[in-house]
Design an enzyme around this catalytic site. Structure first.
Site, PDB file in Angstrom:
ATOM      1  N   HIS A   1      16.120 -12.774  -2.260  1.00 17.63           N
ATOM      2  CA  HIS A   1      15.645 -11.387  -2.309  1.00 17.63           C
ATOM      3  C   HIS A   1      16.152 -10.628  -1.099  1.00 17.63           C
ATOM      4  CE1 HIS A   1      12.997  -8.032  -3.233  1.00 17.63           C
ATOM      5  NE2 HIS A   1      12.754  -7.960  -1.939  1.00 17.63           N
TER       6      HIS A   1
ATOM      7  N   ASP B   1       0.819  -5.176  -8.164  1.00 23.12           N
ATOM      8  CA  ASP B   1       1.762  -4.617  -7.186  1.00 23.12           C
ATOM      9  C   ASP B   1       2.457  -3.384  -7.749  1.00 23.12           C
ATOM     10  OD1 ASP B   1       3.507  -4.612  -4.760  1.00 23.12           O
ATOM     11  OD2 ASP B   1       5.012  -4.883  -6.324  1.00 23.12           O
TER      12      ASP B   1
ATOM     13  N   ARG C   1       1.085   3.675  -3.262  1.00 24.60           N
ATOM     14  CA  ARG C   1       1.465   3.725  -1.841  1.00 24.60           C
ATOM     15  C   ARG C   1       2.608   4.706  -1.620  1.00 24.60           C
ATOM     16  NH1 ARG C   1       3.303  -1.871  -1.079  1.00 24.60           N
ATOM     17  NH2 ARG C   1       3.950  -1.191   0.974  1.00 24.60           N
TER      18      ARG C   1
ATOM     19  N   SER D   1       3.548  -7.280  -1.026  1.00 26.50           N
ATOM     20  CA  SER D   1       4.152  -6.687  -2.218  1.00 26.50           C
ATOM     21  C   SER D   1       5.391  -7.487  -2.641  1.00 26.50           C
ATOM     22  CB  SER D   1       4.523  -5.235  -1.901  1.00 26.50           C
ATOM     23  OG  SER D   1       5.399  -4.710  -2.851  1.00 26.50           O
TER      24      SER D   1
ATOM     25  N   LYS E   1       5.628 -10.743  -5.960  1.00 28.32           N
ATOM     26  CA  LYS E   1       6.595 -10.761  -7.076  1.00 28.32           C
ATOM     27  C   LYS E   1       7.438 -12.023  -7.037  1.00 28.32           C
ATOM     28  CE  LYS E   1       7.737  -6.614  -5.748  1.00 28.32           C
ATOM     29  NZ  LYS E   1       7.747  -5.231  -5.389  1.00 28.32           N
TER      30      LYS E   1
END
Ligand code: URA
Length: 435
Positions: A82, A161, A168, A183, A187
């Site tokens: 990621h 999320d 947010r 967050s 995931k």
């Protein structure tokens, strides 16, 4: 339990229990807590912060708010990657076939981008016919057979999320370390991989502008991943200027392909080698950095990484011929040079601004509904530390609309800053965090 009491508790700087956090997330996901109360809670968290225990509880509650993907039908260790995102970030397109060619299974979920350029999925759609809208069965089978698949985040992954992030975004509560870490990691945990390698960016084109904040986020996410039983490593890398030279969807795909041929830019190649090294170690196919580095160099030299990209593209319906003939990728109708109005060493590039130029050309989304032009963007010719003569080309712009091109050009020129002296070259990889 009442949300009102939890808001007071957090507002007064007290610690929420695991039960309270679970309650809050479950009720919010089920639409039984209104946005205005959750907004107040996010703002209270923003100012009061969260303890390590609270952050773990929030991450786990959000991960379990939807489906927890079970990848056990895929043999071997599954590794995910990621990136916190940036300008010119085409890493997954080169890195995933490199790692898969070394024998590590990549079962990855990716998103579309909002902002500068598209996300990985948009970029991959530069291959005509390519789709990430595949079934879970197709996904698992493909990973078992060719070692790599990327599917769209169509499943019910961490819905809490999704809802909370949208909230947010409009309540000025995105940039809190615990909220960002939970967050992202919720995931990743729900997506089911056994090991996770994180690329945390720092600099003017990154979420985390300051290096110390990037390291703090990296540490927080590594702790969360390991506490959840996933082998997690983070690399902190530079995003103070665009990654590589290409910015724009199809242009980035072309640069990723060049990298798989061993002809990639130095910084981008270094990033792929570094992340790849930790993915091979986490995937259990290499014992140390030296072995992993050699394996990755070999799959580039012997062409198997490039072939893996072609297999991957073909398996998801894309035109794999474009891997070997990049003239088949989307092409813009206008090509123009941006000539420097000044001379000197490039001291600084406002990275976000370069991303905005790509957005102006049509390469990114302003809203979820925007349609991306995959062919537009720019190829930089000068990066920090390079000397530029007046009238020399800073970049080639690819556009389909002359008005947009003019706006982007003007903005592009303002993003470059010069100095008489050559700036000090700072390390591209800032550090690696593991436990
Ligand atoms: N990316 C995410 O997924 N979540 C955040 O909070 C910030 C960046």
């Amino acid at each position: 339990m009442r949300m009102y009491d939890l808001i007071i508790k957090k507002r007064n700087g007290e610690t929420l229990s695991e039960e309270e956090i679970k309650y809050m997330i479950a009720e919010y996901t089920a639409d039984r807590i209104p946005d205005y109360q959750m907004s107040a809670m996010m703002m209270a968290i923003y100012f009061q912060g969260m303890s390590a225990e609270e952050t773990v509880a929030l991450t786990m509650a959000m991960a379990h708010s939807g489906e927890m993907l079970d990848l056990s039908a895929i043999s071997g260790i599954k590794v995910d990657k990621h990136s916190t995102g940036g300008v010119g970030d085409k890493t997954s397109i080169a890195l995933t076939p490199m790692v898969a060619a070394c024998g590590v299974k990549i079962a990855k979920m990716s998103g579309r981008g909002l902002g500068h350029t598209g996300g990985t999925i948009d970029k991959l759609e530069s291959f005509e016919g390519f789709t990430t809208g595949i079934s879970t069965e197709h996904f698992m089978k493909q990973v078992n057979e060719i070692g790599v698949s990327i599917m769209g985040q169509t499943m019910n992954i961490a819905p809490a999320d999704k809802k909370l992030y949208a909230l947010r975004d409009v309540t000025a509560t995105v940039d809190n370390m615990s909220l960002i870490a939970s967050s992202i990691m919720s995931k990743k945990l729900a997506a089911g991989a056994d090991a996770i390698v994180l690329d945390v960016k720092t600099g003017s084109g990154a979420f985390m502008k300051k290096e110390e904040d990037a390291f703090a986020l990296a540490k927080e996410m590594v702790t969360l991943g390991n506490m959840a039983g996933r082998h997690t490593i983070a690399v902190v890398s530079d995003m103070d200027q665009p990654l590589g030279y290409a910015v724009g969807n199809a242009l980035e795909v072309e640069e990723a392909i060049a990298t798989l041929r061993g002809e990639g830019p130095e910084d981008f190649t270094k990033l792929c080698m570094t992340l790849g090294t930790y993915m091979l170690i986490a995937g259990g196919v290499a014992d140390n950095e030296d072995i992993a580095g050699r394996m990755l160099s070999d799959v580039i030299k012997n062409g198997s990484a490039l072939r893996k990209l072609a297999d991957f593209v073909a398996a998801q319906g894309g035109n794999a011929k474009a891997v070997y003939d990049t003239s088949l990728l989307p092409k813009a109708s206008i090509t123009e040079e941006i000539l420097s109005e000044k001379a000197g060493y490039v001291k600084k590039i406002d990275c976000d601004e370069i991303g905005i130029c790509s957005l102006i050309l049509g390469g990114g989304r302003e809203t979820k509904e925007s349609v991306i032009d995959l062919s537009v963007g720019m190829i930089l010719h000068k990066k920090v530390g390079d000397f530029v003569q007046t009238g020399e080309s800073l970049a080639t712009v690819y556009a389909n609309d002359r008005d947009k091109l003019e706006v982007a050009k003007e903005r592009f020129l303002k993003a470059y800053h010069f100095d008489e002296r050559q700036p000090e070259k700072l390390p591209f990889i800032k550090g690696v965090i593991r436990q």
